[in-house]
Scaffold this motif. Structure first.
Motif, PDB file in Angstrom:
ATOM      1  N   ARG A 503       0.842  -1.190   0.000  1.00 48.51           N
ATOM      2  CA  ARG A 503       0.000   0.000   0.000  1.00 48.51           C
ATOM      3  C   ARG A 503       0.884   1.249   0.000  1.00 48.51           C
ATOM      4  N   ARG A 505       0.689   5.495   0.342  1.00 47.17           N
ATOM      5  CA  ARG A 505      -0.261   6.450   0.902  1.00 47.17           C
ATOM      6  C   ARG A 505       0.391   7.822   1.072  1.00 47.17           C
ATOM      7  N   TYR A 506      -0.466   8.802   1.075  1.00 42.44           N
ATOM      8  CA  TYR A 506      -0.054  10.172   1.363  1.00 42.44           C
ATOM      9  C   TYR A 506      -0.920  10.680   2.503  1.00 42.44           C
ATOM     10  N   GLY A 507      -0.290  11.155   3.557  1.00 42.28           N
ATOM     11  CA  GLY A 507      -1.034  11.606   4.730  1.00 42.28           C
ATOM     12  C   GLY A 507      -0.736  13.051   5.060  1.00 42.28           C
ATOM     13  N   GLU A 517      -5.572  10.323   5.151  1.00 43.63           N
ATOM     14  CA  GLU A 517      -4.680   9.581   4.261  1.00 43.63           C
ATOM     15  C   GLU A 517      -5.382   9.298   2.938  1.00 43.63           C
ATOM     16  N   PHE A 519      -4.785   6.752  -0.291  1.00 39.82           N
ATOM     17  CA  PHE A 519      -4.005   5.526  -0.452  1.00 39.82           C
ATOM     18  C   PHE A 519      -4.420   4.752  -1.691  1.00 39.82           C
ATOM     19  N   THR A 550      -8.338   1.812  -3.786  1.00 39.17           N
ATOM     20  CA  THR A 550      -7.889   3.183  -3.608  1.00 39.17           C
ATOM     21  C   THR A 550      -8.977   3.950  -2.866  1.00 39.17           C
ATOM     22  N   THR A 574     -13.687   5.853   6.281  1.00 38.85           N
ATOM     23  CA  THR A 574     -12.951   5.470   5.082  1.00 38.85           C
ATOM     24  C   THR A 574     -13.919   5.261   3.932  1.00 38.85           C
ATOM     25  N   GLN A 576     -13.673   3.685  -0.068  1.00 30.77           N
ATOM     26  CA  GLN A 576     -12.770   2.959  -0.956  1.00 30.77           C
ATOM     27  C   GLN A 576     -13.494   2.483  -2.207  1.00 30.77           C
TER      28      GLN A 576
END
Length: 763
Positions: A503, A505-507, A517, A519, A550, A574, A576
């Motif tokens: 995975r 990710r950008y947080g 996040e 991801f 994603t 979340t 997705q």
């Protein structure tokens, strides 16, 4: 007559000048929380117009004395000692609003850790802590508290509101040290640095400690430096040399040398108070202890006034105090100087400090940046100093930074009476240069869950904070039908779930206690299962999924405990999009067949709220909602296994219960809590679960197929009662629970540790 008149006037003016010149010195002993009695003594003196011209103190006497010397009134001193901020100094804990959750790594079941030092000759660091209380709070708090008075006094303690001295201890030179000038905060900090409780303060390569080790009643410093006409001593003592089971009293008796609390009759008098029921850190008793000091002083106030003829009206003291406080320079910062690090590290730290600062900045702005830098960071400690810049009329901020060059080793898991024995080992390393990065390797092994994960995050020093992360993970989760208690039956698992995924990710932070996040991941997930109740080890069916997902994740967490929280709030959301294939293999078959393509959306929201527990009783609330348009799997079991599970309790996380699995559901719960003592509470948890469409089993041509009920046609419930002991390093819980499905599904067990597993592909 004329001669008699002249003699009368001579003696009158001599007496008047003597009274006018009469100076009073106050000597305050050490004694931990007992020192709140000193505040009561000062209050009694002020109310009766008895002047305080000089003040000396050791340890808590240095704190009380320095506060008075900086213009604090007795009521203001008591308010400070009873404040939340003073409580944070004692514990080293950080207020929730300053904990930078964005940097926090994933939760683990660790209950102890130590460090492998990569540079020091001492390989293992942290096995024996240097102090009980983390200095992170005091480092910044003492600078804030004392910087303005230090600046106004020009580093000379004679220039304070009341001239002041305090005592430190050089344990290598085996001598007491009197502080007359310098940084007032450092001097007081040294004077109260009780060994093992607080870290020593280093001066010229020498660690300095609590002055009470060698001089717990600084009358000598009072005489040598001020030589007042009258000395009033205020001494607080515990239970003498009688043995005590309290470990703080044992440490105090071991370290502190015998002190004679004596004020010679010709020099003044002593107010001595024995407080055997108050120990070193019992500051929550400050109001009661202050009153005892006040009452004791009032009982002898006539004797004091008989020897101190000079009076200073309380109104005059208050006016001088007001004028002094107004003369203090405002605590504003401008220039920043960082030492103890490389040029790249200095650049990164400075960028973090000035990220949201333009020009001058306040203490509050620095405090937020300070805790951000220290939260889950390679930076071990920051020791700030504020030096007044007379030219700019602001303070220059000097930061002495200590860097950790070590691998952090964490050990934890769970010891259980009920199929939940787990072992956890974690390795973590952090780097700091022009950018910051952390690396984590976590191993878990046990009856229910085994796995390994490698996780790296790289933090930007740009104006907009954020990180890029990459995680690789493998895990195996097993469910068996054993109901053993205090021993393990050899019962084969009837469900096994394997996950392999990667995975990216950008947080980035959202407020202080939240993060977001974005991801994307690739996963290979395989479920092994039996579709009937009669099974053999070699007859597993299997469903394999090759998936891409994603989405985004929002998380906010201020819960006070990782497991069984009693205060705080948790919010999770979340959303997705998932795309991939499902391959099915019948039991005993070598190849997968019946390939199906899937794509679906998945949304999950969870909310937990425990108000601040001000009384013995508290009521927690929770809610959880899941929505998914996922299609059914090849068979009923495959559909249930990949549906979302409602698992609000530790036991439910290790017990597969198909009745609490659904593609979409609504769940809610209440958690009444009763606090027995601070670390022990009883809780009852009751939860209701309503699937939007219940997953049902139907037999078609001898095969178990999936059928969905109509909307909101069923519900389930579960409940658990637990007695929970929250120790600083581990959670101990004795629980009993029950589920509405299957019938008579009741369980009793004991857990020592944490049932926290590594996150999965959909988490």
């Amino acid at each position: 007559m004329r001669i008699r008149f002249l003699l009368y006037n001579f003696f009158f003016f001599f007496f008047l000048s003597t009274v006018t010149a009469q100076k009073v010195g106050l000597v305050l002993s050490g004694g931990g929380a007992r020192g709140a009695a000193h505040i009561g003594v000062i209050k009694a003196l002020e109310e009766n117009n008895v002047p305080i011209d000089y003040i000396t103190g050791t340890s808590i006497g240095a704190i009380v004395g320095s506060l008075y010397a900086m213009g604090y009134s007795p009521d203001e001193m008591l308010e400070l000692i009873l404040s939340d901020e003073f409580g944070y100094w004692q514990t080293g804990a950080v207020k929730n609003e300053y904990v930078y959750y964005f940097k926090k790594p994933e939760e683990t079941p660790q209950f102890m850790h130590f460090s492998l030092n990569l540079r020091d000759s001492v390989l293992f660091d942290g096995l024996i802590p240097g102090s009980i209380i983390n200095p992170i709070q005091m480092n910044q708090a003492f600078m804030e508290l004392y910087a303005q008075a230090t600046a106004r006094a020009a580093w000379n303690f004679d220039n304070l509101f009341v001239p002041f001295r305090c005592i430190g201890a050089d344990v290598y030179g085996k001598k007491a040290i009197t502080f007359r000038n310098g940084d007032l905060g450092d001097a007081v900090r040294i004077s109260m640095t009780f060994p093992f409780i607080f870290k020593p303060i280093w001066r010229d390569g020498t660690p300095l400690f609590d002055g009470g080790i060698y001089d717990n009643f600084p009358i000598k410093a009072m005489k040598e430096d001020f030589n007042p006409d009258f000395i009033l001593g205020s001494a607080v003592r515990g239970g003498g040399l009688r043995p005590s089971e309290n470990p703080m009293h044992q440490i105090e008796t071991l370290i502190m040398q015998k002190t004679d609390y004596v004020v010679p009759e010709e020099d003044g008098m002593l107010i001595e108070m024995r407080l055997p029921d108050v120990f070193l850190l019992d500051f929550y008793k400050a109001k009661e202890v202050m009153q005892r000091g006040y009452d004791r002083a009032m009982a002898v106030i006539d004797t004091i006034k008989a020897r101190v003829a000079r009076e200073v009206p309380m109104e005059e003291v208050m006016e001088r105090r007001r004028a002094y406080k107004e003369s203090l320079p405002p605590l504003k910062f401008k220039n920043i100087y960082v030492t103890g690090v490389t040029s790249e590290q200095r650049q990164y730290i400075t960028a973090q400090l000035t990220r949201n600062i333009d020009g001058e900045f306040t203490m509050e702005e620095f405090r937020r940046a300070y805790f951000k830098m220290l939260t889950y960071s390679k930076i071990k400690e920051i020791i700030p100093s504020a030096i007044y810049n007379w030219k700019n009329k602001t303070f220059d901020l000097y930061l002495s930074v200590k860097i950790k060059d070590e691998i952090r080793v964490s050990i934890g898991g769970n010891i259980s009476s009920h199929q939940a024995n787990q072992l956890f080992l974690g390795l973590a390393y952090q780097s700091l240069g022009e950018t910051s990065a952390d690396y984590n390797v976590n191993f878990q092994m046990g009856n229910s869950f085994s796995g390994i994960s490698l996780d790296g995050r790289f933090f930007s020093s740009a104006r907009m904070p954020g990180y890029i992360g990459l995680k690789l993970a493998y895990s195996n989760k097993s469910y068996s039908q054993s109901q053993s208690l205090f021993y393990e039956d050899v019962v084969p698992a009837f469900i096994k779930k394997d996950e392999r995924f990667i995975r990216a990710r950008y947080g980035f932070p959202f407020l202080t206690r939240s993060k977001v996040e974005l991801f994307a991941g690739l996963g290979a997930l395989t479920d092994f299962y039996y579709q009937t109740s009669s099974f053999a080890d070699l007859d597993f069916d299997a469903s394999k999924y090759n998936l891409f997902n994603t989405g985004l994740r929002f998380e906010r967490n201020s819960l006070n405990y990782r497991q069984y929280p009693t205060e705080g709030r948790y919010q999770y959301l979340t959303a997705q999009y998932i795309l991939g294939n499902e391959d099915y293999r019948a039991g005993g078959g070598k190849y997968f067949s019946d390939i199906r393509k899937h794509q679906w959306f998945y949304i999950k929201g969870s909310w937990h709220n425990f108000p601040v527990m001000k009384r013995k009783f508290n009521l927690g609330l929770m809610g959880e909602v899941v929505f998914s348009n996922r299609q059914s799997g090849n068979n009923y079991t495959a559909s249930v296994l990949r549906a979302s599970s409602f698992t609000p309790t530790p036991h439910s996380k290790i017990s597969f219960n198909e009745a609490f699995n659904a593609d979409s559901y609504i769940a809610a719960g209440i958690v009444p809590l009763v606090k027995i003592i601070d670390i022990l509470h009883f809780r009852f948890e009751a939860y209701g679960f309503v699937p939007v469409r219940e997953i049902q089993k139907e037999v078609v041509n001898g095969q178990y197929k999936t059928r969905y009920e109509d909307y909101f046609r069923s519900y389930q419930y579960m409940g658990e009662a637990a007695l929970v002991l929250q120790l600083p390093f581990v959670s101990v819980s004795l629980y009993a629970n029950g589920y509405s499905y299957p019938k008579n599904n009741y369980n009793v067990g004991l857990n020592i540790g944490y049932l926290i597993f590594d996150s999965g592909f959909f988490d």
